[in-house]
Design a protein around this motif. Sequence first.
Motif, PDB file in Angstrom:
ATOM      1  N   GLU A   1      40.288  39.385  33.270  1.00 11.90           N
ATOM      2  CA  GLU A   1      41.595  38.790  33.575  1.00 11.90           C
ATOM      3  C   GLU A   1      42.151  37.975  32.430  1.00 11.90           C
ATOM      4  OE1 GLU A   1      40.746  36.668  37.129  1.00 11.90           O
ATOM      5  OE2 GLU A   1      40.928  38.436  38.423  1.00 11.90           O
ATOM      6  N   LYS A   2      41.364  37.752  31.370  1.00 16.49           N
ATOM      7  CA  LYS A   2      41.851  36.974  30.226  1.00 16.49           C
ATOM      8  C   LYS A   2      42.748  37.820  29.331  1.00 16.49           C
ATOM      9  CE  LYS A   2      38.062  33.632  30.079  1.00 16.49           C
ATOM     10  NZ  LYS A   2      36.940  33.096  29.312  1.00 16.49           N
TER      11      LYS A   2
ATOM     12  N   SER B   1      32.880  44.677  32.758  1.00 17.53           N
ATOM     13  CA  SER B   1      32.662  43.289  32.336  1.00 17.53           C
ATOM     14  C   SER B   1      33.030  42.360  33.487  1.00 17.53           C
ATOM     15  CB  SER B   1      33.504  42.977  31.097  1.00 17.53           C
ATOM     16  OG  SER B   1      34.892  43.124  31.378  1.00 17.53           O
ATOM     17  N   PRO B   2      32.504  41.128  33.500  1.00 18.51           N
ATOM     18  CA  PRO B   2      32.814  40.187  34.589  1.00 18.51           C
ATOM     19  C   PRO B   2      34.330  40.046  34.794  1.00 18.51           C
ATOM     20  CG  PRO B   2      31.067  39.332  33.218  1.00 18.51           C
ATOM     21  CD  PRO B   2      31.569  40.569  32.535  1.00 18.51           C
ATOM     22  N   ILE B   3      34.703  39.844  36.059  1.00 26.94           N
ATOM     23  CA  ILE B   3      36.123  39.803  36.431  1.00 26.94           C
ATOM     24  C   ILE B   3      36.867  38.738  35.659  1.00 26.94           C
ATOM     25  CG2 ILE B   3      37.727  39.447  38.336  1.00 26.94           C
ATOM     26  CD1 ILE B   3      36.145  42.060  38.434  1.00 26.94           C
TER      27      ILE B   3
ATOM     28  N   ALA C   1      35.795  53.675  41.377  1.00 26.93           N
ATOM     29  CA  ALA C   1      37.186  53.299  41.116  1.00 26.93           C
ATOM     30  C   ALA C   1      37.557  52.054  41.892  1.00 26.93           C
ATOM     31  CB  ALA C   1      38.116  54.446  41.486  1.00 26.93           C
ATOM     32  N   LEU C   2      37.062  51.954  43.119  1.00 23.17           N
ATOM     33  CA  LEU C   2      37.359  50.781  43.942  1.00 23.17           C
ATOM     34  C   LEU C   2      36.723  49.535  43.339  1.00 23.17           C
ATOM     35  CD1 LEU C   2      37.050  50.577  47.797  1.00 23.17           C
ATOM     36  CD2 LEU C   2      36.016  48.825  46.374  1.00 23.17           C
ATOM     37  N   ILE C   3      35.446  49.638  43.005  1.00 24.96           N
ATOM     38  CA  ILE C   3      34.752  48.461  42.480  1.00 24.96           C
ATOM     39  C   ILE C   3      35.340  48.031  41.144  1.00 24.96           C
ATOM     40  CG2 ILE C   3      32.523  47.564  41.745  1.00 24.96           C
ATOM     41  CD1 ILE C   3      32.807  48.174  44.726  1.00 24.96           C
ATOM     42  N   LEU C   4      35.598  48.977  40.282  1.00 24.37           N
ATOM     43  CA  LEU C   4      36.048  48.632  38.944  1.00 24.37           C
ATOM     44  C   LEU C   4      37.484  48.146  38.916  1.00 24.37           C
ATOM     45  CD1 LEU C   4      34.390  51.467  36.869  1.00 24.37           C
ATOM     46  CD2 LEU C   4      33.610  49.135  37.244  1.00 24.37           C
ATOM     47  N   SER C   5      38.223  48.401  40.006  1.00 21.98           N
ATOM     48  CA  SER C   5      39.596  47.888  40.062  1.00 21.98           C
ATOM     49  C   SER C   5      39.609  46.396  40.303  1.00 21.98           C
ATOM     50  CB  SER C   5      40.373  48.575  41.185  1.00 21.98           C
ATOM     51  OG  SER C   5      39.893  48.129  42.444  1.00 21.98           O
TER      52      SER C   5
ATOM     53  N   MET D   1      28.919  44.852  40.494  1.00 23.32           N
ATOM     54  CA  MET D   1      28.854  45.550  39.207  1.00 23.32           C
ATOM     55  C   MET D   1      27.441  45.525  38.637  1.00 23.32           C
ATOM     56  SD  MET D   1      32.408  44.366  37.449  1.00 23.32           S
ATOM     57  CE  MET D   1      33.960  44.553  38.327  1.00 23.32           C
ATOM     58  N   ASP D   2      26.732  44.441  38.885  1.00 23.66           N
ATOM     59  CA  ASP D   2      25.342  44.374  38.434  1.00 23.66           C
ATOM     60  C   ASP D   2      24.504  45.447  39.115  1.00 23.66           C
ATOM     61  OD1 ASP D   2      25.865  42.262  36.752  1.00 23.66           O
ATOM     62  OD2 ASP D   2      25.254  40.719  38.191  1.00 23.66           O
ATOM     63  N   PHE D   3      24.774  45.694  40.402  1.00 25.75           N
ATOM     64  CA  PHE D   3      24.060  46.752  41.116  1.00 25.75           C
ATOM     65  C   PHE D   3      24.309  48.107  40.462  1.00 25.75           C
ATOM     66  CE2 PHE D   3      24.483  44.171  45.296  1.00 25.75           C
ATOM     67  CZ  PHE D   3      23.402  43.397  44.932  1.00 25.75           C
TER      68      PHE D   3
END
Length: 317
Positions: free
Chosen positions: A316-317, A310-312, A13-17, A282-284
């Motif tokens: 954000e788009k 997906s990449p940050i 949850a932390l990483i994906l936020s 995220m790749d990890f």
Amino acid sequence: MKKLLTTTTLSAALILSACANDDNNASKSDNKETKFGETLVKSDAGNVTVDDVLNSFGMEEVASQTFELALNKIIEDKYKDEVDIDKIKADVDKEIEGYGGEDQFAQLLSQSQPGLTVEGYKQNKIANILHNKFFSEKLEISDEDAINGAYDAQHILIKVDEEAEDGKTDEEAKKEAEDLLKKVNDGEDFSKLAKEHSDDTGSAKNDGNLGIVTKGQMVPEFEEALFKLKPGEVSDVVKTQYGYHIIKRLDKKAEDMSESEIADAKSKLINEKIQENPNKIMDFYKELLDEYNVKFENKDIKEQVDKMMSPIDIQEK
């Protein structure tokens, strides 16, 4: 003062936020295994099912929680032969006992992290150690790397509180702190003085021990004074927004520290690297999912997880 009761769980949850907000990691489980079944309520007006409950939370939250639980299970399996979970639990129980036991600790938690239970705190600590081990390997962070930026400390706090009936004025608090410092310098036992006189009731119960302190955990005045000390040295009286402190640096090496203490020290370094490049983290995770052949059976959850991973810059788009 140190955020003593904050656990920096490096969860999904932390990483994906994407923003690594440490204050949102309160456990939503009391760790009891409950078999709910598909239908939770039956009535003439209609039934309430597990799907009804999950849909009430929203897909993003359900997907995030599902992914977090899956990751925790995978990482625990990955390190089951390397990490002694029972020992971690014993270390956490010892930490809690140092604050006066579970009842006292629960009160402190309610003030610092509302909604977080003692059991939730324990589970967060275990997850923190396991995720730290995973990221330490991936980011090549050693125990010594973490210890170099961490000090073990004790303190005595004399609070300033001119509004309370039995509170101390600034002048009174400063004088009491100076008198205590003189006793320390004259050879009186620091731990005994902290237990008897410190107004930081949480650490006072544990002889003034704060445990491992890393950069960024304390208010600047406290941190500046502590990080100038050599092992065994005691500071002059230090004023912060909380009152007047006397600080002692203890000497503790990596081999003397519990896994929980090392994990706390590593969290700071790991979070810094996560902030620098969250996409790499995220790749990890993706590599870990591939290693364990993870498949999300629910199409909507899978789509949401794919979106969150997906990449940050795309998110954000």
